[in-house]
Design a protein around this motif. Structure first.
Motif, PDB file in Angstrom:
ATOM      1  N   ALA A 208      -4.252   1.495 -13.978  1.00  0.00           N
ATOM      2  CA  ALA A 208      -5.379   2.388 -13.706  1.00  0.00           C
ATOM      3  C   ALA A 208      -6.279   2.510 -14.938  1.00  0.00           C
ATOM      4  O   ALA A 208      -7.516   2.521 -14.824  1.00  0.00           O
ATOM      5  CB  ALA A 208      -4.870   3.763 -13.286  1.00  0.00           C
ATOM      6  N   GLU A 209      -5.658   2.588 -16.109  1.00  0.00           N
ATOM      7  CA  GLU A 209      -6.442   2.697 -17.343  1.00  0.00           C
ATOM      8  C   GLU A 209      -7.191   1.393 -17.621  1.00  0.00           C
ATOM      9  O   GLU A 209      -8.357   1.406 -18.042  1.00  0.00           O
ATOM     10  CB  GLU A 209      -5.516   3.043 -18.514  1.00  0.00           C
ATOM     11  CG  GLU A 209      -6.234   3.428 -19.785  1.00  0.00           C
ATOM     12  CD  GLU A 209      -7.077   4.684 -19.644  1.00  0.00           C
ATOM     13  OE1 GLU A 209      -8.154   4.742 -20.303  1.00  0.00           O
ATOM     14  OE2 GLU A 209      -6.710   5.601 -18.890  1.00  0.00           O
ATOM     15  N   LEU A 210      -6.539   0.269 -17.382  1.00  0.00           N
ATOM     16  CA  LEU A 210      -7.183  -1.027 -17.622  1.00  0.00           C
ATOM     17  C   LEU A 210      -8.333  -1.273 -16.644  1.00  0.00           C
ATOM     18  O   LEU A 210      -9.335  -1.906 -16.995  1.00  0.00           O
ATOM     19  CB  LEU A 210      -6.161  -2.153 -17.514  1.00  0.00           C
ATOM     20  CG  LEU A 210      -5.157  -2.243 -18.675  1.00  0.00           C
ATOM     21  CD1 LEU A 210      -4.105  -3.304 -18.383  1.00  0.00           C
ATOM     22  CD2 LEU A 210      -5.874  -2.550 -19.984  1.00  0.00           C
ATOM     23  N   ARG A 211      -8.197  -0.793 -15.412  1.00  0.00           N
ATOM     24  CA  ARG A 211      -9.307  -0.942 -14.460  1.00  0.00           C
ATOM     25  C   ARG A 211     -10.556  -0.254 -14.997  1.00  0.00           C
ATOM     26  O   ARG A 211     -11.671  -0.767 -14.873  1.00  0.00           O
ATOM     27  CB  ARG A 211      -8.926  -0.363 -13.097  1.00  0.00           C
ATOM     28  CG  ARG A 211      -7.897  -1.192 -12.342  1.00  0.00           C
ATOM     29  CD  ARG A 211      -7.675  -0.674 -10.928  1.00  0.00           C
ATOM     30  NE  ARG A 211      -6.591  -1.405 -10.278  1.00  0.00           N
ATOM     31  CZ  ARG A 211      -5.352  -0.971 -10.182  1.00  0.00           C
ATOM     32  NH1 ARG A 211      -5.018   0.233 -10.678  1.00  0.00           N
ATOM     33  NH2 ARG A 211      -4.425  -1.693  -9.590  1.00  0.00           N
ATOM     34  N   LEU A 212     -10.379   0.929 -15.571  1.00  0.00           N
ATOM     35  CA  LEU A 212     -11.509   1.640 -16.162  1.00  0.00           C
ATOM     36  C   LEU A 212     -12.017   0.919 -17.411  1.00  0.00           C
ATOM     37  O   LEU A 212     -13.214   0.717 -17.596  1.00  0.00           O
ATOM     38  CB  LEU A 212     -11.103   3.078 -16.516  1.00  0.00           C
ATOM     39  CG  LEU A 212     -10.719   3.987 -15.360  1.00  0.00           C
ATOM     40  CD1 LEU A 212     -10.193   5.319 -15.889  1.00  0.00           C
ATOM     41  CD2 LEU A 212     -11.916   4.228 -14.453  1.00  0.00           C
ATOM     42  N   MET A 213     -11.100   0.525 -18.257  1.00  0.00           N
ATOM     43  CA  MET A 213     -11.448  -0.077 -19.544  1.00  0.00           C
ATOM     44  C   MET A 213     -12.237  -1.369 -19.369  1.00  0.00           C
ATOM     45  O   MET A 213     -13.231  -1.611 -20.057  1.00  0.00           O
ATOM     46  CB  MET A 213     -10.171  -0.340 -20.340  1.00  0.00           C
ATOM     47  CG  MET A 213     -10.391  -0.779 -21.769  1.00  0.00           C
ATOM     48  SD  MET A 213      -8.811  -1.094 -22.604  1.00  0.00           S
ATOM     49  CE  MET A 213      -8.059   0.541 -22.606  1.00  0.00           C
ATOM     50  N   PHE A 214     -11.795  -2.215 -18.427  1.00  0.00           N
ATOM     51  CA  PHE A 214     -12.384  -3.539 -18.292  1.00  0.00           C
ATOM     52  C   PHE A 214     -13.537  -3.589 -17.289  1.00  0.00           C
ATOM     53  O   PHE A 214     -14.079  -4.677 -17.037  1.00  0.00           O
ATOM     54  CB  PHE A 214     -11.318  -4.557 -17.893  1.00  0.00           C
ATOM     55  CG  PHE A 214     -10.368  -4.893 -19.019  1.00  0.00           C
ATOM     56  CD1 PHE A 214     -10.810  -4.983 -20.322  1.00  0.00           C
ATOM     57  CD2 PHE A 214      -9.024  -5.116 -18.761  1.00  0.00           C
ATOM     58  CE1 PHE A 214      -9.945  -5.299 -21.368  1.00  0.00           C
ATOM     59  CE2 PHE A 214      -8.149  -5.441 -19.789  1.00  0.00           C
ATOM     60  CZ  PHE A 214      -8.606  -5.529 -21.094  1.00  0.00           C
ATOM     61  N   SER A 215     -13.906  -2.469 -16.705  1.00  0.00           N
ATOM     62  CA  SER A 215     -15.018  -2.466 -15.760  1.00  0.00           C
ATOM     63  C   SER A 215     -16.239  -1.738 -16.300  1.00  0.00           C
ATOM     64  O   SER A 215     -17.269  -1.689 -15.637  1.00  0.00           O
ATOM     65  CB  SER A 215     -14.587  -1.824 -14.435  1.00  0.00           C
ATOM     66  OG  SER A 215     -14.295  -0.443 -14.620  1.00  0.00           O
TER      67      SER A 215
END
Length: 420
Positions: A208-215
């Protein structure tokens, strides 16, 4: 079901309404956290949180149990349901946390006042309160100063904050990269020291954190920070072991993306390694769609840059390129190709040509087959693998415009049968 589109004006109005209703009932209430930070940065908040002196049961009684969800009542958090335009508002009772023993949850909470509540939060820029009726900022942690200076600083002892919830180290990276704020020195030192503890965070929370970080904006800088703080290893189960030059190039590719998402990001991080990509997607427990898209992108890029396709694409039969460029995921592929062109892995000429192709209509890219299996068997082709083989040959001839009508296709099959 597609996500609801929230109207920022309606969302703000509903968040004001929630505060006003709590105050009319005699409870102190303010906006808290990210919505305050975003507002002070002249950004439109994506959602609103309210902090209040009201207890969870008081909140549910005030707004009605049908209009509330006890999503985290044990921690003092109640969701107040809004309209489809405004979205919901999370209302949390002021609290202080007891000891954390699992790197995420306190063993208990104590309801308290606003200042104690602010001191338990992660970063100073997220520890601000705002009174929407007077438009006053309430700051117990120096958050306004750090917003003005542009710095991400943990509240209190950084190591203590990160030991309470190990995911906060990734959040520090995301905020730093997204806002363009450096991480304060002691806060960064604590991340480097405790980086391995990220391994204990659940895969779902990491994803969930990576989805935010990489988008979002700053995703390339986020990757640089993950590498510089030693988070990159434990985050991906120590499966990614690359040279510094790779990380620099990968960061540039991430920044060049137009429609970024986690699948595109992992396709870059696992460049030419589809099996590794699948392992990482499984490790993070990504959705089947995300995993399949990631692997397909890597395989498509490998196919399009193979030695057999080293010539200009205009010199290559369309039947060779069509399976990639007519695919339903072709726009993701184009985004990845044009991003890789930023580090010269694809020529501008190839990218421009691919852009023209993927924007053709579906009917043009993937015309109906001229004949089906039953047609071939009616023409005398015996059932079995030969049918599929002939259909594939016929499809290639059709895509390459060597056979353009059903009559010509029938003639080709008949000639093939006669020759056999």
């Amino acid at each position: 079901m597609p996500p609801r589109r929230i109207d920022p004006i309606a969302a703000r109005a509903f968040a004001v309404e929630v505060v006003e209703k709590l105050r009319q009932a005699g409870y102190e209430a303010v906006w808290a956290g990210g919505c305050v930070r975003d507002q002070l940065l002249d950004r439109v908040p994506l959602d609103y949180d309210v902090a209040t002196a009201a207890r969870p049961d008081d909140i549910r009684n005030l707004f009605g149990r049908r209009n509330t969800i006890a999503v985290g009542a044990a921690f003092g958090v109640i969701t107040v349901i809004g309209s489809k335009h405004s979205g919901n508002v999370e209302v949390a009772t002021y609290r202080s946390d007891a000891e954390y023993i699992d790197g995420r949850h306190p063993v208990g909470v104590t309801f308290c006042g606003a200042q104690e509540d602010a001191l338990r939060r992660d970063f100073t820029i997220n520890g601000l309160f705002f009174d929407p009726t007077t438009e006053n900022v309430i700051d117990y942690v120096g958050g306004q100063h750090d917003l003005n200076e542009g710095v991400v600083r943990a509240i209190g002892n950084p190591a203590m904050r990160f030991n309470e919830d190990h995911l906060r180290m990734l959040r520090a990276v995301r905020f730093s990269a997204n806002f363009g704020f450096p991480i304060e020195c002691d806060t960064e030192k604590a991340i480097v020291l405790l980086a391995e503890k990220v391994e204990s965070v659940s895969p779902e929370r990491l994803a969930a954190e990576l989805r935010l970080m990489f988008s979002r904006h700053g995703r390339g800088e986020a990757l640089r920070l993950l590498v510089g703080t030693n988070l990159i290893g434990p985050l991906f189960d120590h499966r990614l072991k690359e040279a510094e030059s790779f990380w620099c190039s990968a960061s540039d590719v991430l920044d060049a993306m137009r429609e970024p998402n986690i699948s595109l990001a992992i396709a870059v991080l696992c460049y030419e390694k589809p099996r590794l990509a699948a392992d990482i997607c499984n490790h993070l427990r990504l959705s089947n769609h995300e995993r399949k898209l990631t692997v397909w992108l890597i395989e498509a890029i490998m196919g399009l840059e193979s030695d057999s396709l080293s010539a200009q694409y205009t010199d290559i039969p369309w039947s060779v390129l069509q399976p990639w460029l007519a695919h339903e995921w072709r726009f993701y592929l184009f985004d990845l190709m044009q991003s890789l062109a930023a580090i010269n892995l694809f020529s501008t000429e190839k990218v421009d040509w691919v852009s023209e192709q993927v924007h053709r209509t579906d009917a043009d890219l993937n015309p109906p087959q001229l004949l089906c299996g039953n047609d071939l068997m009616q023409l005398g082709v015996p059932s079995g693998p030969v049918v599929g083989k002939l259909l594939k040959q016929l499809r290639d001839l059709q895509l390459d415009e060597k056979i353009i009508s059903k009559e010509a296709a029938i003639q080709w099959v008949e000639q093939h049968c006669d020759s056999d």
